[in-house]
Design a protein around this motif. Structure first.
Motif, PDB file in Angstrom:
ATOM      1  N   TYR A 116       0.078 -12.120  -0.910  1.00 27.99           N
ATOM      2  CA  TYR A 116       1.344 -11.249  -0.933  1.00 27.99           C
ATOM      3  C   TYR A 116       2.468 -11.267  -0.098  1.00 27.99           C
ATOM      4  CZ  TYR A 116      -0.530  -9.254  -5.206  1.00 27.99           C
ATOM      5  OH  TYR A 116      -1.140  -8.643  -7.067  1.00 27.99           O
ATOM      6  N   GLY A 117       1.927 -11.784   0.403  1.00 22.25           N
ATOM      7  CA  GLY A 117       2.964 -12.849   1.708  1.00 22.25           C
ATOM      8  C   GLY A 117       3.786 -11.822   2.332  1.00 22.25           C
ATOM      9  N   ILE A 118       3.495 -10.095   2.560  1.00 22.55           N
ATOM     10  CA  ILE A 118       4.116  -9.210   2.660  1.00 22.55           C
ATOM     11  C   ILE A 118       3.227  -8.618   4.688  1.00 22.55           C
ATOM     12  CG2 ILE A 118       4.425  -8.282   0.859  1.00 22.55           C
ATOM     13  CD1 ILE A 118       1.948  -6.289   1.492  1.00 22.55           C
ATOM     14  N   ASP A 119       4.241  -8.201   5.350  1.00 26.18           N
ATOM     15  CA  ASP A 119       4.071  -8.021   6.459  1.00 26.18           C
ATOM     16  C   ASP A 119       3.125  -6.652   6.864  1.00 26.18           C
ATOM     17  OD1 ASP A 119       3.907  -6.682   9.391  1.00 26.18           O
ATOM     18  OD2 ASP A 119       5.987  -7.272   9.446  1.00 26.18           O
ATOM     19  N   LYS A 120       2.081  -6.749   7.297  1.00 28.80           N
ATOM     20  CA  LYS A 120       0.993  -5.491   7.256  1.00 28.80           C
ATOM     21  C   LYS A 120       1.704  -3.907   7.661  1.00 28.80           C
ATOM     22  CE  LYS A 120      -2.016  -7.824   9.672  1.00 28.80           C
ATOM     23  NZ  LYS A 120      -3.416  -8.179  10.585  1.00 28.80           N
ATOM     24  N   ASN A 121       2.114  -4.324   8.454  1.00 31.24           N
ATOM     25  CA  ASN A 121       3.061  -3.285   9.613  1.00 31.24           C
ATOM     26  C   ASN A 121       3.817  -2.371   7.892  1.00 31.24           C
ATOM     27  OD1 ASN A 121       3.301  -3.243  12.395  1.00 31.24           O
ATOM     28  ND2 ASN A 121       4.566  -5.162  12.060  1.00 31.24           N
ATOM     29  N   PHE A 122       3.693  -2.442   6.823  1.00 29.18           N
ATOM     30  CA  PHE A 122       4.022  -2.462   5.454  1.00 29.18           C
ATOM     31  C   PHE A 122       3.597  -0.992   4.744  1.00 29.18           C
ATOM     32  CE2 PHE A 122       7.890  -5.366   5.863  1.00 29.18           C
ATOM     33  CZ  PHE A 122       9.086  -3.796   6.545  1.00 29.18           C
ATOM     34  N   PHE A 123       2.000  -2.025   5.353  1.00 26.69           N
ATOM     35  CA  PHE A 123       0.873  -1.135   4.427  1.00 26.69           C
ATOM     36  C   PHE A 123       0.052  -0.058   5.743  1.00 26.69           C
ATOM     37  CE2 PHE A 123      -3.497  -1.267   2.135  1.00 26.69           C
ATOM     38  CZ  PHE A 123      -2.981  -1.054   1.243  1.00 26.69           C
ATOM     39  N   GLY A 124      -0.119   1.104   5.253  1.00 29.44           N
ATOM     40  CA  GLY A 124      -0.946   1.781   5.724  1.00 29.44           C
ATOM     41  C   GLY A 124      -1.862   2.179   5.046  1.00 29.44           C
ATOM     42  N   VAL A 125      -2.443   2.932   5.644  1.00 27.02           N
ATOM     43  CA  VAL A 125      -3.969   3.073   5.327  1.00 27.02           C
ATOM     44  C   VAL A 125      -4.484   4.746   5.697  1.00 27.02           C
ATOM     45  CG1 VAL A 125      -6.889   3.162   5.424  1.00 27.02           C
ATOM     46  CG2 VAL A 125      -5.479   1.135   5.247  1.00 27.02           C
ATOM     47  N   GLU A 126      -4.891   5.399   5.198  1.00 28.07           N
ATOM     48  CA  GLU A 126      -4.579   6.958   4.773  1.00 28.07           C
ATOM     49  C   GLU A 126      -5.771   6.940   4.586  1.00 28.07           C
ATOM     50  OE1 GLU A 126      -2.480  10.339   2.455  1.00 28.07           O
ATOM     51  OE2 GLU A 126      -0.347   8.617   3.505  1.00 28.07           O
ATOM     52  N   ILE A 127      -7.252   8.297   5.220  1.00 22.50           N
ATOM     53  CA  ILE A 127      -8.214   8.821   5.259  1.00 22.50           C
ATOM     54  C   ILE A 127      -8.169  10.445   4.999  1.00 22.50           C
ATOM     55  CG2 ILE A 127      -9.693   7.141   6.660  1.00 22.50           C
ATOM     56  CD1 ILE A 127      -9.904   8.282   9.182  1.00 22.50           C
ATOM     57  N   THR A 128      -8.920  11.086   5.285  1.00 28.16           N
ATOM     58  CA  THR A 128      -8.567  12.502   4.567  1.00 28.16           C
ATOM     59  C   THR A 128      -9.790  13.095   5.848  1.00 28.16           C
ATOM     60  OG1 THR A 128     -10.702  12.971   3.432  1.00 28.16           O
ATOM     61  CG2 THR A 128      -8.461  12.797   2.453  1.00 28.16           C
ATOM     62  N   GLU A 129      -9.051  13.876   6.054  1.00 28.78           N
ATOM     63  CA  GLU A 129      -9.794  15.356   7.375  1.00 28.78           C
ATOM     64  C   GLU A 129     -11.367  15.576   7.150  1.00 28.78           C
ATOM     65  OE1 GLU A 129      -8.447  18.737   8.620  1.00 28.78           O
ATOM     66  OE2 GLU A 129     -10.300  19.860   7.091  1.00 28.78           O
ATOM     67  N   SER A 130     -11.623  15.358   6.347  1.00 27.91           N
ATOM     68  CA  SER A 130     -12.938  15.802   5.198  1.00 27.91           C
ATOM     69  C   SER A 130     -13.752  14.335   5.323  1.00 27.91           C
ATOM     70  CB  SER A 130     -13.274  16.359   3.680  1.00 27.91           C
ATOM     71  OG  SER A 130     -12.201  15.443   2.709  1.00 27.91           O
ATOM     72  N   ASP A 131     -12.961  12.997   5.107  1.00 34.37           N
ATOM     73  CA  ASP A 131     -13.561  12.080   5.253  1.00 34.37           C
ATOM     74  C   ASP A 131     -14.411  12.131   6.877  1.00 34.37           C
ATOM     75  OD1 ASP A 131     -14.504  11.495   2.441  1.00 34.37           O
ATOM     76  OD2 ASP A 131     -12.606  10.056   2.945  1.00 34.37           O
ATOM     77  N   VAL A 132     -13.457  12.262   7.863  1.00 28.86           N
ATOM     78  CA  VAL A 132     -13.656  12.049   9.449  1.00 28.86           C
ATOM     79  C   VAL A 132     -14.935  13.168   9.775  1.00 28.86           C
ATOM     80  CG1 VAL A 132     -13.053  11.695  11.708  1.00 28.86           C
ATOM     81  CG2 VAL A 132     -11.441  11.089   9.912  1.00 28.86           C
ATOM     82  N   VAL A 133     -14.710  14.423   9.401  1.00 31.28           N
ATOM     83  CA  VAL A 133     -16.069  15.026   9.687  1.00 31.28           C
ATOM     84  C   VAL A 133     -17.202  15.105   9.385  1.00 31.28           C
ATOM     85  CG1 VAL A 133     -16.420  18.001   9.328  1.00 31.28           C
ATOM     86  CG2 VAL A 133     -13.900  16.857   9.745  1.00 31.28           C
ATOM     87  N   ALA A 134     -17.934  14.488   7.582  1.00 31.89           N
ATOM     88  CA  ALA A 134     -18.425  14.540   7.056  1.00 31.89           C
ATOM     89  C   ALA A 134     -19.457  13.282   7.395  1.00 31.89           C
ATOM     90  CB  ALA A 134     -18.354  13.824   5.871  1.00 31.89           C
TER      91      ALA A 134
END
Length: 404
Positions: A116-134
């Protein structure tokens, strides 16, 4: 119990356009303008019936197919960023921990963003706290790869479960999203306020951006702003909205009016008062040092290129004093050494003095001479018999107009 929806129903909804990405704006807490957004999934049937995520997400999870929706929302977010063009803001998309097992995840994300020719600075990734702990180790390695590829990672729902502060330290994320559960008492109880202040202090010390979720009242907003929050997400400003409405909001909507807040108001946080005070001290003094004179140790609390001197963050007090003495003009070195060596400071403390102060001339890295104030204040510690000081060094180069 029979399932209301099957996997094929959800796939059909994706293909027919019933499954849609909605966007909830995140507002700059001080300016009232949109500074980011979270992309969420909604199922809107042709007759207008809304199927809540809680009714169909578990079906995908059980079938191991949640990634279908994650990538579906991710692609819509890319399209939205592209459509916003020069009005683009960062949009974050939730990705479940199952993606951590996909060695090609970052490559897939790169290809999607590049298509899509967009700057990756505009795309964020979210992970949940529970996923990290698991799956802590696996998820941390995954996040490291995402951050290394240039995407900003957020820890979502912080505080919603049995979390440990240590996992935030270990995860190389740059944004901490504070769960709505911290706002359950509407920020009106002392325990609730202290808990929230502590989370913000912890986040700021780790240099994390902060987003508070679930903000619904002016009382919550005003208190959160005393904690120096970066972004607000909640119904007080906006519920999740369809893409068309979100595009309009980013392009046309005026800033939300934020009421002025007095950080020293009786209802405001003591935390904010302390923060303002510390900022003021840091603006005035180029070097602030905490030292245990009895144990011959120190830690720098503030170091702003003090005369070009590369003083280590921590070490022995004697070594630190030697560097300061070496910067002093020859005719004053003995006096500075005699005033601030550990024996002299211990004697001054025993004599009941509150501080030791000298103003000396010192060289910078270019050989130019400056007047420098060196102030050591003795600090009491009921839990220890050791002698502690806080030391302030300030360059006193004032022009003639300063004097009246």
């Amino acid at each position: 119990m029979k399932k209301k929806y099957l996997l094929n129903d959800i796939v059909d909804a994706m293909e027919t356009g019933e499954l849609q990405a909605y966007y909830q704006p995140q507002y700059n807490a001080k300016k009232g303008v949109i500074g980011g957004a979270e992309a969420l999934v909604r199922w809107i049937k042709k007759d207008g019936t809304v199927v809540l995520p809680g009714e169909f997400i578990p079906v995908l999870e059980e079938a191991g197919q949640l990634s279908l929706v994650d990538w579906f929302v991710a692609e819509d977010a890319c399209k939205t960023i592209k459509e916003l063009s020069d009005k683009a803001i960062r949009i974050s998309v939730n990705f479940g921990r199952e993606h951590a097992k996909d060695d090609q995840f970052v490559d897939k994300l790169d290809k999607l963003v590049q298509s899509y020719g967009i700057d990756k600075n505009f795309f964020g990734v979210e992970i949940t706290e529970s996923d990290v702990v698991a799956d802590k180790k696996e998820v941390i390695e995954w996040v490291c790869k995402i951050e290394a590829a240039g995407y900003m990672v957020s820890i979502d729902d912080f505080g919603s479960g049995m979390s440990s502060l240590s996992f935030v330290k270990d995860v190389p994320a740059r944004v901490l999203k504070i769960d709505r559960s911290f706002l359950n008492d509407n920020c009106l109880t002392e325990k609730g306020r202290i808990t929230l202040e502590s989370v913000f202090y912890f986040a700021h010390r780790l240099k994390l951006l902060t987003v508070v979720e679930g903000v619904e009242t002016q009382e919550q907003l005003q208190y959160i702003n005393t904690c120096d929050c970066d972004y607000i997400q909640g119904f007080l400003f906006s519920k999740p909205v369809p893409k068309s409405e979100f595009l309009w909001m980013c392009r046309e909507e005026a800033p939300v009016e934020i009421e002025a807040i007095d950080p020293f108001d009786s209802q405001s946080a003591v935390f904010e008062q302390v923060r303002v005070m510390i900022e003021s001290v840091y603006k005035k003094f180029q070097l602030v040092k905490f030292a245990n004179i009895s144990k011959n140790s120190y830690t720098l609390m503030r170091r702003d290129n003090f005369l070009g001197t590369e003083i280590p963050e921590t070490g022995t007090y004697d070594d630190c004093l030697k560097q300061i003495v070496d910067k002093t003009v020859p005719e004053s070195r003995e006096e500075v050494e005699n005033a601030f060596n550990r024996k002299s400071l211990l004697d001054a403390y025993a004599a009941g003095k509150k501080k030791v102060l000298r103003i000396a001339k010192q060289f910078d890295e270019n050989g130019e001479i400056h007047r420098v104030g060196i102030e050591d204040y003795f600090m009491e510690n009921e839990g220890s018999k050791d002698v502690f000081i806080v030391s302030f060094l300030q360059i006193l180069d004032f022009d003639d107009s300063t004097y009246v």
